[in-house]
Motif scaffolding. Structure first.
Motif, PDB file in Angstrom:
ATOM      1  N   PRO A 148       0.808  -1.226   0.000  1.00  0.00           N
ATOM      2  CA  PRO A 148       0.000   0.000   0.000  1.00  0.00           C
ATOM      3  C   PRO A 148       0.840   1.274   0.000  1.00  0.00           C
ATOM      4  N   SER A 149       2.027   1.244   0.598  1.00  0.00           N
ATOM      5  CA  SER A 149       2.853   2.456   0.637  1.00  0.00           C
ATOM      6  C   SER A 149       3.330   2.840  -0.768  1.00  0.00           C
ATOM      7  N   GLN A 150       3.640   1.844  -1.611  1.00  0.00           N
ATOM      8  CA  GLN A 150       4.055   2.143  -2.979  1.00  0.00           C
ATOM      9  C   GLN A 150       2.879   2.727  -3.767  1.00  0.00           C
ATOM     10  N   TYR A 151       1.684   2.181  -3.567  1.00  0.00           N
ATOM     11  CA  TYR A 151       0.489   2.703  -4.234  1.00  0.00           C
ATOM     12  C   TYR A 151       0.254   4.161  -3.837  1.00  0.00           C
ATOM     13  N   ARG A 152       0.387   4.462  -2.551  1.00  0.00           N
ATOM     14  CA  ARG A 152       0.195   5.836  -2.065  1.00  0.00           C
ATOM     15  C   ARG A 152       1.245   6.779  -2.638  1.00  0.00           C
ATOM     16  N   ARG A 153       2.497   6.309  -2.757  1.00  0.00           N
ATOM     17  CA  ARG A 153       3.553   7.156  -3.320  1.00  0.00           C
ATOM     18  C   ARG A 153       3.290   7.487  -4.786  1.00  0.00           C
ATOM     19  N   LEU A 154       2.643   6.584  -5.507  1.00  0.00           N
ATOM     20  CA  LEU A 154       2.366   6.819  -6.920  1.00  0.00           C
ATOM     21  C   LEU A 154       1.100   7.638  -7.134  1.00  0.00           C
ATOM     22  N   VAL A 155       0.069   7.391  -6.332  1.00  0.00           N
ATOM     23  CA  VAL A 155      -1.199   8.104  -6.496  1.00  0.00           C
ATOM     24  C   VAL A 155      -1.128   9.495  -5.861  1.00  0.00           C
ATOM     25  N   GLY A 156      -0.438   9.635  -4.757  1.00  0.00           N
ATOM     26  CA  GLY A 156      -0.370  10.894  -4.022  1.00  0.00           C
ATOM     27  C   GLY A 156       0.065  12.102  -4.821  1.00  0.00           C
ATOM     28  N   PRO A 157       1.128  12.016  -5.636  1.00  0.00           N
ATOM     29  CA  PRO A 157       1.593  13.210  -6.350  1.00  0.00           C
ATOM     30  C   PRO A 157       0.731  13.631  -7.535  1.00  0.00           C
ATOM     31  N   LEU A 158      -0.227  12.820  -7.936  1.00  0.00           N
ATOM     32  CA  LEU A 158      -1.039  13.145  -9.108  1.00  0.00           C
ATOM     33  C   LEU A 158      -2.118  14.159  -8.739  1.00  0.00           C
ATOM     34  N   LEU A 170      -9.200   6.467  -7.754  1.00  0.00           N
ATOM     35  CA  LEU A 170      -8.014   5.781  -7.242  1.00  0.00           C
ATOM     36  C   LEU A 170      -7.791   6.030  -5.745  1.00  0.00           C
ATOM     37  N   SER A 171      -8.144   7.206  -5.275  1.00  0.00           N
ATOM     38  CA  SER A 171      -7.936   7.551  -3.867  1.00  0.00           C
ATOM     39  C   SER A 171      -8.853   6.758  -2.935  1.00  0.00           C
ATOM     40  N   GLN A 172      -9.934   6.214  -3.446  1.00  0.00           N
ATOM     41  CA  GLN A 172     -10.836   5.415  -2.621  1.00  0.00           C
ATOM     42  C   GLN A 172     -10.209   4.101  -2.184  1.00  0.00           C
ATOM     43  N   PHE A 173      -9.136   3.677  -2.843  1.00  0.00           N
ATOM     44  CA  PHE A 173      -8.507   2.401  -2.558  1.00  0.00           C
ATOM     45  C   PHE A 173      -7.121   2.558  -1.937  1.00  0.00           C
ATOM     46  N   MET A 174      -6.896   3.673  -1.251  1.00  0.00           N
ATOM     47  CA  MET A 174      -5.576   3.942  -0.667  1.00  0.00           C
ATOM     48  C   MET A 174      -5.233   2.989   0.474  1.00  0.00           C
ATOM     49  N   GLN A 175      -6.201   2.556   1.245  1.00  0.00           N
ATOM     50  CA  GLN A 175      -5.933   1.691   2.397  1.00  0.00           C
ATOM     51  C   GLN A 175      -5.479   0.297   1.971  1.00  0.00           C
ATOM     52  N   GLU A 176      -6.231  -0.313   1.059  1.00  0.00           N
ATOM     53  CA  GLU A 176      -5.918  -1.671   0.615  1.00  0.00           C
ATOM     54  C   GLU A 176      -6.025  -1.774  -0.896  1.00  0.00           C
ATOM     55  N   PRO A 177      -5.027  -1.325  -1.634  1.00  0.00           N
ATOM     56  CA  PRO A 177      -5.090  -1.440  -3.100  1.00  0.00           C
ATOM     57  C   PRO A 177      -4.946  -2.900  -3.526  1.00  0.00           C
TER      58      PRO A 177
END
Length: 178
Positions: A148-158, A170-177
């Protein structure tokens, strides 16, 4: 006489607040007014001369319609603080700025390429709309090993306005992608 500090300035909790306080006080003494909408923006206007200062963490962007006033202001800041002039603005908070004959051109090409490089998608084909329209995403029933941390690092800056719908989904699935 030499003194040894037990804590560095950057280790203190109030360091950023103290830095901003000292810098804003120096700007106010020079004649700047703090913008009410954005407290990191300071404006100096006197006799058809406009000088604008934008503060971002420990970076300062200076813009002016008069080069002499700008140079004098930089000398004033150099007397108040230790600073380094990095020259004309090229990159700032993910924006690439290029001055041309017709004005200022701003893009996020390098920022987008860095994100694509992080997730190994430089060779992917571009899409006019980055997500299938009118679809329903749900939580996956199977649980693959996903970081999940890698997913957050990729989605966060967009944070571009033209992809806000995709970012919302995409932000709806930040906890458990999955």
């Amino acid at each position: 006489m030499v003194c040894r500090l037990k804590k560095s300035l950057y280790g203190l909790r109030q360091a950023s607040h103290n830095w901003y306080s000292k810098l804003s006080q120096a700007l106010m003494e020079y004649g700047f007014c703090e913008c009410h909408a954005d407290h990191n923006l300071f404006i100096y206007s006197h006799n058809n001369v406009l000088l604008v200062v934008l503060i971002y963490v420990d970076d300062i962007v200076i813009a002016s319609n008069d080069t002499v006033t700008c140079a004098n202001f930089k000398q004033y800041l150099d007397q108040c603080f230790y600073m380094k002039d990095l020259g004309p603005l090229k990159y700032f908070i993910g924006l690439e700025l290029a001055k041309g004959a017709h004005g200022l051109f701003i893009n996020q090409r390098k920022y987008a390429l860095d994100i694509l490089n992080k997730c190994g998608m430089l060779a992917c084909k571009p899409s006019s709309f980055p997500m299938e329209q009118n679809h329903q995403l749900t939580l996956a029933s199977r649980h693959d090993d996903c970081d999940p941390s890698q997913y957050r690092r990729l989605v966060g800056p967009l944070t571009r306005p033209d992809i806000t719908y995709s970012m919302h989904i995409l932000s709806q699935f930040m906890q458990e992608p999955q």
